[in-house]
Design a protein around this motif. Structure first.
Motif, PDB file in Angstrom:
ATOM      1  N   LEU A   1      10.177  -0.454  -0.473  1.00 10.43           N
ATOM      2  CA  LEU A   1       8.975  -0.866  -0.013  1.00 10.43           C
ATOM      3  C   LEU A   1       8.299  -2.085  -0.743  1.00 10.43           C
ATOM      4  O   LEU A   1       7.820  -2.997  -0.144  1.00 10.43           O
ATOM      5  CB  LEU A   1       8.084   0.191   0.080  1.00 10.43           C
ATOM      6  CG  LEU A   1       8.310   1.204   0.844  1.00 10.43           C
ATOM      7  CD1 LEU A   1       7.303   2.588   1.006  1.00 10.43           C
ATOM      8  CD2 LEU A   1       8.414   0.971   2.606  1.00 10.43           C
ATOM      9  N   ALA A   2       8.312  -1.718  -2.030  1.00  3.69           N
ATOM     10  CA  ALA A   2       7.572  -3.157  -2.581  1.00  3.69           C
ATOM     11  C   ALA A   2       8.385  -4.354  -2.491  1.00  3.69           C
ATOM     12  O   ALA A   2       7.942  -5.480  -2.448  1.00  3.69           O
ATOM     13  CB  ALA A   2       7.632  -2.609  -4.179  1.00  3.69           C
ATOM     14  N   ALA A   3       9.679  -4.352  -2.494  1.00  2.00           N
ATOM     15  CA  ALA A   3      10.571  -5.394  -2.447  1.00  2.00           C
ATOM     16  C   ALA A   3      10.339  -6.209  -1.245  1.00  2.00           C
ATOM     17  O   ALA A   3      10.366  -7.364  -1.062  1.00  2.00           O
ATOM     18  CB  ALA A   3      12.040  -5.285  -2.709  1.00  2.00           C
ATOM     19  N   ILE A   4      10.212  -5.412  -0.011  1.00  2.00           N
ATOM     20  CA  ILE A   4       9.921  -6.070   1.263  1.00  2.00           C
ATOM     21  C   ILE A   4       8.605  -6.616   1.164  1.00  2.00           C
ATOM     22  O   ILE A   4       8.523  -7.756   1.948  1.00  2.00           O
ATOM     23  CB  ILE A   4       9.783  -4.834   2.441  1.00  2.00           C
ATOM     24  CG1 ILE A   4      11.264  -4.271   2.519  1.00  2.00           C
ATOM     25  CG2 ILE A   4       9.202  -5.527   3.832  1.00  2.00           C
ATOM     26  CD1 ILE A   4      11.649  -3.131   3.412  1.00  2.00           C
ATOM     27  N   GLY A   5       7.682  -5.909   0.464  1.00  5.77           N
ATOM     28  CA  GLY A   5       6.209  -6.492   0.508  1.00  5.77           C
ATOM     29  C   GLY A   5       6.449  -8.006  -0.215  1.00  5.77           C
ATOM     30  O   GLY A   5       5.697  -8.918   0.152  1.00  5.77           O
ATOM     31  N   VAL A   6       7.338  -7.987  -1.260  1.00  2.62           N
ATOM     32  CA  VAL A   6       7.470  -9.324  -1.912  1.00  2.62           C
ATOM     33  C   VAL A   6       7.924 -10.271  -1.323  1.00  2.62           C
ATOM     34  O   VAL A   6       7.507 -11.583  -1.019  1.00  2.62           O
ATOM     35  CB  VAL A   6       8.145  -9.130  -3.385  1.00  2.62           C
ATOM     36  CG1 VAL A   6       8.572 -10.692  -4.018  1.00  2.62           C
ATOM     37  CG2 VAL A   6       7.500  -8.215  -4.285  1.00  2.62           C
ATOM     38  N   ILE A   7       9.039  -9.946  -0.410  1.00  2.00           N
ATOM     39  CA  ILE A   7       9.831 -11.032   0.241  1.00  2.00           C
ATOM     40  C   ILE A   7       8.840 -11.510   1.511  1.00  2.00           C
ATOM     41  O   ILE A   7       8.727 -12.709   1.707  1.00  2.00           O
ATOM     42  CB  ILE A   7      11.060 -10.239   0.926  1.00  2.00           C
ATOM     43  CG1 ILE A   7      12.088  -9.940  -0.103  1.00  2.00           C
ATOM     44  CG2 ILE A   7      11.751 -11.247   1.988  1.00  2.00           C
ATOM     45  CD1 ILE A   7      13.386  -8.927   0.401  1.00  2.00           C
TER      46      ILE A   7
ATOM     47  N   SER B   1       0.927  -1.239   0.122  1.00  2.00           N
ATOM     48  CA  SER B   1       0.023   0.110  -0.047  1.00  2.00           C
ATOM     49  C   SER B   1       0.787   1.177  -0.027  1.00  2.00           C
ATOM     50  O   SER B   1       0.688   2.127  -0.760  1.00  2.00           O
ATOM     51  CB  SER B   1      -1.072  -0.017   1.409  1.00  2.00           C
ATOM     52  OG  SER B   1      -1.717  -1.097   1.245  1.00  2.00           O
ATOM     53  N   LEU B   2       1.863   1.233   0.981  1.00  3.00           N
ATOM     54  CA  LEU B   2       2.993   2.259   1.061  1.00  3.00           C
ATOM     55  C   LEU B   2       3.407   2.743  -0.546  1.00  3.00           C
ATOM     56  O   LEU B   2       3.580   3.611  -1.203  1.00  3.00           O
ATOM     57  CB  LEU B   2       3.661   2.119   2.052  1.00  3.00           C
ATOM     58  CG  LEU B   2       3.401   2.276   3.252  1.00  3.00           C
ATOM     59  CD1 LEU B   2       4.241   2.060   4.476  1.00  3.00           C
ATOM     60  CD2 LEU B   2       2.811   3.726   3.600  1.00  3.00           C
ATOM     61  N   ALA B   3       3.940   1.345  -0.966  1.00  2.00           N
ATOM     62  CA  ALA B   3       4.716   1.546  -2.245  1.00  2.00           C
ATOM     63  C   ALA B   3       3.631   2.008  -3.373  1.00  2.00           C
ATOM     64  O   ALA B   3       4.285   2.853  -4.271  1.00  2.00           O
ATOM     65  CB  ALA B   3       5.056   0.090  -2.753  1.00  2.00           C
ATOM     66  N   ALA B   4       2.628   1.659  -3.334  1.00  2.00           N
ATOM     67  CA  ALA B   4       1.556   2.028  -4.254  1.00  2.00           C
ATOM     68  C   ALA B   4       1.312   3.440  -4.372  1.00  2.00           C
ATOM     69  O   ALA B   4       1.036   4.114  -5.351  1.00  2.00           O
ATOM     70  CB  ALA B   4       0.087   1.303  -4.275  1.00  2.00           C
ATOM     71  N   VAL B   5       1.274   4.045  -3.107  1.00  3.24           N
ATOM     72  CA  VAL B   5       1.076   5.594  -3.106  1.00  3.24           C
ATOM     73  C   VAL B   5       2.236   6.332  -3.587  1.00  3.24           C
ATOM     74  O   VAL B   5       2.147   7.174  -4.489  1.00  3.24           O
ATOM     75  CB  VAL B   5       0.774   6.051  -1.509  1.00  3.24           C
ATOM     76  CG1 VAL B   5       0.829   7.561  -1.384  1.00  3.24           C
ATOM     77  CG2 VAL B   5      -0.566   5.350  -0.992  1.00  3.24           C
TER      78      VAL B   5
END
Length: 111
Positions: A40-46, A10-14
C-alpha cells in the motif's frame, strides 16, 4: 493522482500503527498485515512520483522522506521474516519519518 496517493498512505498508516503496536509489545506481527502495509505504501510512493513528473517540482520533500521510510521498512520486514528481533527504535523512527512525509504531503496538497 495526489489524492489517490494520500488515500494509499492513509491505509498504510493505519496498518502501520497496528504493526507498531505489536512490535512495541514484543509480539509477533501478523504477516498478512505486514504484506499489505508495504505494498500500500509502495503504491502511494509510485503514484506520488508519477504525480511529481507530471507536476514539477512536486512534493519532493515527501518523496524523499517516504523513500527513507521505505528503506527502514525493508530492514524491518527482512528482520521480521528472518525471525530476528525488530529494534523498537527503528520501528518508531520508520513511523515518524513516514508521518513527517505524510504531513508534508498534506501541506503540499491542500495549500
Amino acid at each position: 493522482m495526489i489524492f489517490a496517493s494520500i488515500a494509499f498512505f492513509s491505509l498504510a498508516a493505519v496498518l502501520g500503527m497496528l504493526l507498531l503496536s505489536y512490535v512495541l509489545r514484543g509480539k509477533e506481527t501478523p504477516k498478512g498485515v505486514v504484506f499489505t502495509h508495504g505494498p500500500l505504501a509502495a503504491i502511494g510512493v509510485i503514484l506520488l512520483i508519477i504525480y511529481a513528473f507530471d507536476n514539477p517540482p512536486g512534493p519532493i520533500e515527501s518523496i524523499v522522506l517516504f523513500i527513507i521510510a521505505a528503506l527502514g521498512g525493508l530492514i524491518l520486514v527482512t528482520r521480521d521474516l528472518l525471525r530476528k528481533p525488530i529494534p523498537k527504535w527503528l520501528a518508531v523512527t520508520h513511523g515518524l519519518v513516514a508521518i513527517t512525509g505524510f504531513v508534508f504531503l498534506l501541506i503540499y496538497a491542500f495549500e
